[in-house]
Design a protein around this motif. Sequence first.
Motif, short mmCIF file in Angstrom:
data_model
loop_
_atom_site.label_atom_id
_atom_site.label_comp_id
_atom_site.label_asym_id
_atom_site.label_seq_id
_atom_site.Cartn_x
_atom_site.Cartn_y
_atom_site.Cartn_z
N ALA A 199 0.81 -1.41 -0.29
CA ALA A 199 -0.17 0.09 -0.06
C ALA A 199 0.85 1.53 -0.12
CB ALA A 199 -0.91 -0.01 0.92
N TYR A 200 2.08 0.95 0.73
CA TYR A 200 2.51 2.35 0.61
C TYR A 200 3.73 3.03 -0.83
CZ TYR A 200 7.29 5.39 1.63
OH TYR A 200 8.20 5.78 1.66
N LEU A 201 4.02 1.54 -1.46
CA LEU A 201 4.74 1.84 -2.68
C LEU A 201 3.11 1.88 -3.65
CD1 LEU A 201 6.75 -1.14 -3.03
CD2 LEU A 201 7.40 1.21 -2.88
N ALA A 202 2.11 1.72 -3.71
CA ALA A 202 1.07 2.62 -4.23
C ALA A 202 0.90 3.52 -4.34
CB ALA A 202 0.56 1.46 -3.52
N ARG A 225 14.76 0.17 -3.93
CA ARG A 225 14.59 -0.58 -5.32
C ARG A 225 13.39 -0.61 -6.54
NH1 ARG A 225 19.47 -3.30 -3.45
NH2 ARG A 225 20.98 -3.50 -4.76
N ASP A 226 12.61 -0.75 -5.12
CA ASP A 226 10.32 -0.41 -6.07
C ASP A 226 10.44 0.45 -5.34
OD1 ASP A 226 10.93 -3.54 -5.83
OD2 ASP A 226 10.45 -3.96 -3.35
N VAL A 227 11.40 1.75 -5.12
CA VAL A 227 10.81 3.04 -4.38
C VAL A 227 10.78 3.86 -5.80
CG1 VAL A 227 11.00 4.76 -3.76
CG2 VAL A 227 9.97 3.21 -1.84
N MET A 228 12.19 3.60 -6.61
CA MET A 228 12.18 3.98 -7.69
C MET A 228 11.42 3.20 -8.49
SD MET A 228 14.94 6.18 -7.07
CE MET A 228 14.19 6.36 -5.35
N LYS A 229 10.75 2.30 -8.69
CA LYS A 229 10.17 1.51 -10.39
C LYS A 229 8.83 2.60 -9.52
CE LYS A 229 12.41 -3.14 -10.52
NZ LYS A 229 11.95 -4.22 -9.55
N ALA A 230 8.02 2.79 -8.55
CA ALA A 230 7.38 3.15 -7.71
C ALA A 230 7.28 4.40 -8.89
CB ALA A 230 6.74 3.42 -6.44
N ALA A 274 18.42 3.60 -12.95
CA ALA A 274 18.67 4.26 -10.55
C ALA A 274 20.16 2.82 -10.80
CB ALA A 274 17.73 3.81 -10.76
N GLU A 275 21.02 3.88 -10.22
CA GLU A 275 22.12 3.18 -9.75
C GLU A 275 22.40 2.43 -8.38
OE1 GLU A 275 26.91 2.82 -10.16
OE2 GLU A 275 25.80 3.35 -11.09
N PHE A 276 22.35 1.75 -7.51
CA PHE A 276 22.05 1.05 -5.96
C PHE A 276 23.32 0.98 -5.79
CE2 PHE A 276 18.00 0.99 -8.02
CZ PHE A 276 17.84 1.50 -7.05
N LEU A 277 23.83 2.46 -4.99
CA LEU A 277 25.07 2.53 -3.73
C LEU A 277 24.76 1.14 -2.37
CD1 LEU A 277 27.10 5.10 -4.51
CD2 LEU A 277 27.30 3.04 -5.75
N PHE A 278 25.80 0.74 -1.78
CA PHE A 278 25.15 0.02 -0.59
C PHE A 278 23.62 -0.48 -0.60
CE2 PHE A 278 29.38 3.19 -0.69
CZ PHE A 278 29.61 1.94 -1.36
N CYS A 279 22.85 -0.81 -1.06
CA CYS A 279 21.46 -1.28 -0.68
C CYS A 279 21.51 -3.11 -1.09
CB CYS A 279 21.04 -0.06 -1.81
SG CYS A 279 20.91 1.29 -2.19
N GLU A 280 21.51 -3.29 -0.02
CA GLU A 280 22.07 -4.91 1.07
C GLU A 280 22.15 -3.47 2.31
OE1 GLU A 280 25.23 -3.79 -0.49
OE2 GLU A 280 23.65 -4.12 -2.63
N PRO A 281 21.12 -3.95 3.29
CA PRO A 281 20.78 -4.62 4.48
C PRO A 281 21.96 -5.05 5.59
CG PRO A 281 18.87 -5.42 3.96
CD PRO A 281 19.71 -5.29 3.00
N ASP A 282 23.48 -3.95 6.23
CA ASP A 282 24.11 -5.15 6.48
C ASP A 282 24.10 -3.76 8.48
OD1 ASP A 282 26.54 -5.87 8.00
OD2 ASP A 282 27.05 -6.22 6.04
N PRO A 283 24.22 -4.88 9.41
CA PRO A 283 23.93 -3.94 10.16
C PRO A 283 25.68 -3.55 11.11
CG PRO A 283 23.34 -5.93 10.89
CD PRO A 283 23.33 -5.82 9.30
N THR A 284 26.65 -3.83 10.19
CA THR A 284 27.40 -3.48 10.79
C THR A 284 28.46 -1.95 9.57
OG1 THR A 284 29.04 -4.89 9.66
CG2 THR A 284 28.29 -5.85 11.38
N PHE A 285 27.49 -1.72 8.93
CA PHE A 285 27.55 -0.30 8.24
C PHE A 285 29.44 -0.38 7.37
CE2 PHE A 285 25.00 0.88 11.29
CZ PHE A 285 22.84 0.96 10.41
#
Length: 465
Positions: A154-157, A186-191, A197-208
């Motif tokens: 619903a948020y993306l829509a 990625r889904d937001v850019m599609k919305a 669009a190119e994505f940097l460091f867009c994999e969750p990693d809690p150690t940053f």
Amino acid sequence: MSSSINPTVFREYDIRGLVDQDFTLEGVSQLGKAFGTYLLDHGVSQALLGWDSRSSSPAFRDAMTEGLLSTGVDVIDIGQVTTPIFYFARIHFNIDGGVMITASHNPAEYNGFKLALGPATIYGEEIQKVRAILESGSFHQGAGKRTTANPVPAYLAMLHEKIQLGPKALHVIVDCGNGTPSLFARDVMKAFGVENAEFLFCEPDPTFPNHHPDPVVAKNLQDLIARVKETGADLGVAFDGDGDRIGVVDDQGEIIWGDRLMVLYWREILARHPRAKAIVEVKCSQTLVDEIVRLGGQPEFFKTGHSLIKARMREIGAVFTGEMSGHMFFADEYYGFDDAFYATGRLLRILSHSDRPLSQLLQDVPMKPSTPEVRIDCPDDKKMEVVNALRNAYQNRSDVSVIDVDGVRVVFPYGWGLVRASNTQPALVARAEADTPEHLQTIIHDLEHALTSFPFISHIDWSGN
């Protein structure tokens, strides 16, 4: 006070501290009991529960759920989400109560809680009421039920419906800093309909592992800057750890700080809302104030803090404002809460309808010499001592004036300098701006002389790194 929670974690507009040191799982459960009791005392028996991608968040979710359920509050777990998706879910599901487990941009060893009731998250005195319930140990008892719900489709829509881009195709670099926005970017850019669009460091990693997810610090934007320059992209955007703050880099690789970014938004908004009241956070440039006046708006200096600003917006019916740190609050076509994805969409919409690059859209706005937002380590119990001493000292000087709505904004004939207490960290926040580089150094030296008179404050790095 339960020994499981350090009382200093109860801050102005959230609860935030070190995992295992300031919070234990028992303490988080007790906090859940206290907040459940607070909700029930306000006639609310349901609470949404969202959580970010930090390594401690799943265990905190379970402990918070246990505490809330034990009071008789029903818990609807919406999963791993950004803070703005949590805000949206409360509107979408029409549920007043809620807890978002996040420490936003703080280092990996931190976590925290944003507590929601009514139109927004609670802050100030209301957070202290939850603390008082916790200290009392007197909790409601019941047997709530746990269910799950997914607000993301619903948020993306909703984003797709609200943001319609113009004819110019855009090349966008997105840096998530391995924070929670990584799950959705990625889904937001599609919305939004962004095809390049190119994505940097867009994999969750809690150690940053690549850089800290805090776009207000220039060094955290260096990878984004480099990639924008390498690819000739139209812009780069970066998000903080929980997705409520935006950072922007233009097509030339220059950082557009929050106050300059607001100029772009205000030009669009004030054209549609003449003479709108315009809240200006105390850290912002005088050029923003001047531009708001030029556009016919009515500026008003106000405190830093997302909860404080949102409350003030509701009080005066403001249609937009923002913070230097990248919180942007749109109430003209949106819900009034800070959402970095939506702020990105508004910027992309402006750009996609313009035949000029982003770097040229602000060419007519003076770029005054200034420092970034500088954080100065200072013990939590000493912050107000410093601010109060500086306020008294500067108010007694005849060569300056003082704006004290939040800390001390010292106005010189040729610029200004600010010192305020951070609401989220054991730190002071400082910034300065002047009409010439020489005058900027004069203001910096003046502030530094005042600050370093305190033995617990050492040399200050005005580069913001």
